[in-house]
Design a protein around this motif. Structure first.
Motif, short mmCIF file in Angstrom:
data_model
loop_
_atom_site.label_atom_id
_atom_site.label_comp_id
_atom_site.label_asym_id
_atom_site.label_seq_id
_atom_site.Cartn_x
_atom_site.Cartn_y
_atom_site.Cartn_z
N SER A 64 0.82 -1.22 0.00
CA SER A 64 0.00 0.00 0.00
C SER A 64 0.85 1.27 0.00
N ILE A 65 2.10 1.17 0.47
CA ILE A 65 2.92 2.38 0.51
C ILE A 65 3.42 2.79 -0.87
N SER A 66 3.28 1.91 -1.86
CA SER A 66 3.77 2.25 -3.21
C SER A 66 3.05 3.45 -3.79
N SER A 67 1.84 3.72 -3.31
CA SER A 67 1.09 4.88 -3.81
C SER A 67 1.74 6.19 -3.40
N LEU A 68 2.65 6.13 -2.42
CA LEU A 68 3.36 7.34 -1.97
C LEU A 68 4.58 7.64 -2.83
N PHE A 69 4.99 6.68 -3.66
CA PHE A 69 6.28 6.78 -4.34
C PHE A 69 6.12 6.85 -5.86
N THR A 70 5.30 7.76 -6.34
CA THR A 70 5.01 7.84 -7.77
C THR A 70 6.21 8.32 -8.60
N SER A 71 7.24 8.84 -7.94
CA SER A 71 8.42 9.32 -8.66
C SER A 71 9.44 8.22 -8.90
N SER A 72 9.25 7.06 -8.26
CA SER A 72 10.26 6.01 -8.34
C SER A 72 9.95 5.01 -9.45
N SER A 73 10.93 4.76 -10.29
CA SER A 73 10.74 3.81 -11.39
C SER A 73 10.67 2.37 -10.90
N LEU A 74 11.05 2.11 -9.65
CA LEU A 74 10.99 0.74 -9.13
C LEU A 74 9.58 0.31 -8.78
N VAL A 75 8.70 1.29 -8.53
CA VAL A 75 7.34 0.94 -8.13
C VAL A 75 6.26 1.56 -9.02
N SER A 76 6.54 2.69 -9.66
CA SER A 76 5.50 3.38 -10.42
C SER A 76 5.35 2.81 -11.83
N SER A 77 4.12 2.52 -12.21
CA SER A 77 3.86 2.02 -13.56
C SER A 77 4.00 3.13 -14.60
N ASP A 78 4.09 4.36 -14.15
CA ASP A 78 4.20 5.51 -15.05
C ASP A 78 5.64 5.90 -15.35
N VAL A 79 6.59 5.27 -14.67
CA VAL A 79 8.00 5.61 -14.85
C VAL A 79 8.77 4.36 -15.23
N ASP A 80 9.43 4.38 -16.38
CA ASP A 80 10.20 3.22 -16.84
C ASP A 80 11.53 3.12 -16.08
N VAL A 81 11.94 1.90 -15.80
CA VAL A 81 13.25 1.69 -15.20
C VAL A 81 14.31 2.05 -16.23
N PRO A 82 15.23 2.96 -15.90
CA PRO A 82 16.22 3.40 -16.88
C PRO A 82 17.34 2.38 -17.09
N ASP A 83 17.98 2.49 -18.24
CA ASP A 83 19.18 1.71 -18.51
C ASP A 83 20.40 2.57 -18.22
N GLY A 84 21.51 1.91 -17.95
CA GLY A 84 22.75 2.65 -17.72
C GLY A 84 23.43 2.26 -16.43
N HIS A 85 24.52 2.97 -16.14
CA HIS A 85 25.31 2.72 -14.93
C HIS A 85 24.79 3.56 -13.79
N TYR A 86 25.00 3.07 -12.57
CA TYR A 86 24.52 3.78 -11.39
C TYR A 86 25.07 5.20 -11.27
N GLU A 87 26.22 5.47 -11.85
CA GLU A 87 26.81 6.80 -11.73
C GLU A 87 26.13 7.82 -12.62
N GLU A 88 25.25 7.37 -13.51
CA GLU A 88 24.55 8.29 -14.41
C GLU A 88 23.36 8.94 -13.70
N GLU A 89 23.08 10.18 -14.08
CA GLU A 89 22.06 10.98 -13.42
C GLU A 89 20.67 10.34 -13.50
N ASN A 90 20.36 9.68 -14.63
CA ASN A 90 19.02 9.12 -14.78
C ASN A 90 18.73 7.98 -13.80
N MET A 91 19.78 7.43 -13.17
CA MET A 91 19.57 6.34 -12.23
C MET A 91 18.87 6.80 -10.95
N LYS A 92 18.81 8.11 -10.74
CA LYS A 92 18.15 8.61 -9.52
C LYS A 92 16.66 8.27 -9.50
#
Length: 219
Positions: A64-92
């Motif tokens: 139920s807490i996933s509804s609080l995290f709409t900015s996170s690509s790990l839980v939000s269906s509206d945000v795709d998980v990015p490709d790349g290395h952790y040091e890249e800005e899009n990994m945030k």
């Protein structure tokens, strides 16, 4: 025997932490969390490993807490998980806000209830750049807060805090661990993608240890 709680995601870092604790003779209680992560395949891995090791294991449903995290690509269906290395800005976008504080707090409560002395989790130095809740200063203040939050002083410990994933894998291999029993990919597909930050870091660790990852990859 000293009783501890290990936060066990089912990934390779927490898998190594779990086995390290078992091999060092602790009475281990594993705690996993379903917080709505796309890669919940890791929870199936966690369940199977704990069954094999005969370790008490709870999977706590906090989806139920996933509804609080709409900015996170790990839980939000509206945000795709990015490709790349952790040091890249899009990994945030893979940051789940305040995740480790939430999970550790729940684990501390569990530890108090079962009279465990410590909570272990798998933060490591490779996470320091992008994940504030895996940095030494966070672990330090969580440990301090935990020791005053209850009548029972429970410590918070990250055994690989100053070790990278390459070093974690090296130690796990020396323990004879089978990493085919772990799941790392963030995308929640049948096969690991090989391109998300988590997969990239995992593959780098295996390459640095001159081994092929036993998982199947789609790319």
């Amino acid at each position: 025997m000293v009783k501890i709680v290990v936060i066990y995601s089912g990934g390779m870092d927490s898998f190594t932490v779990l086995n390290k604790a078992v091999k060092e003779g602790y009475d281990v209680y594993a705690l996993s969390f379903d917080y709505g992560q796309k890669h919940n395949k890791e929870l199936m891995c966690a369940k199977e490993v704990c069954c094999d090791l005969n370790i008490p294991h709870k999977i706590l449903d906090i989806t139920s807490i996933s509804s609080l995290f709409t900015s996170s690509s790990l839980v939000s269906s509206d945000v795709d998980v990015p490709d790349g290395h952790y040091e890249e800005e899009n990994m945030k976008s893979t940051i789940v806000p305040n995740r480790n504080m939430i999970l550790i707090s729940l684990a501390i409560g569990y530890a108090v209830d079962i009279n465990a002395e410590s909570v272990w989790y798998g933060a490591h130095s490779g996470d320091h750049t992008i994940y504030p809740d895996c940095r030494p200063e966070f672990v330090k203040v969580m440990d301090e807060a935990s020791k005053v939050a209850n009548f029972e002083p429970v410590s918070v410990y990250a055994p690989y805090l100053n070790t990278d994933k390459i070093g974690i894998l090296k130690e796990g291999l020396a323990m004879g661990l089978d990493y085919s029993k772990t799941w790392t990919c963030y995308k929640g597909q049948a096969k690991a993608c090989g391109t998300c930050g988590s997969c990239v870091e995992r593959l780098e660790a295996f390459e640095a240890n001159d081994l092929q990852d036993p998982l199947l990859y789609s790319e």
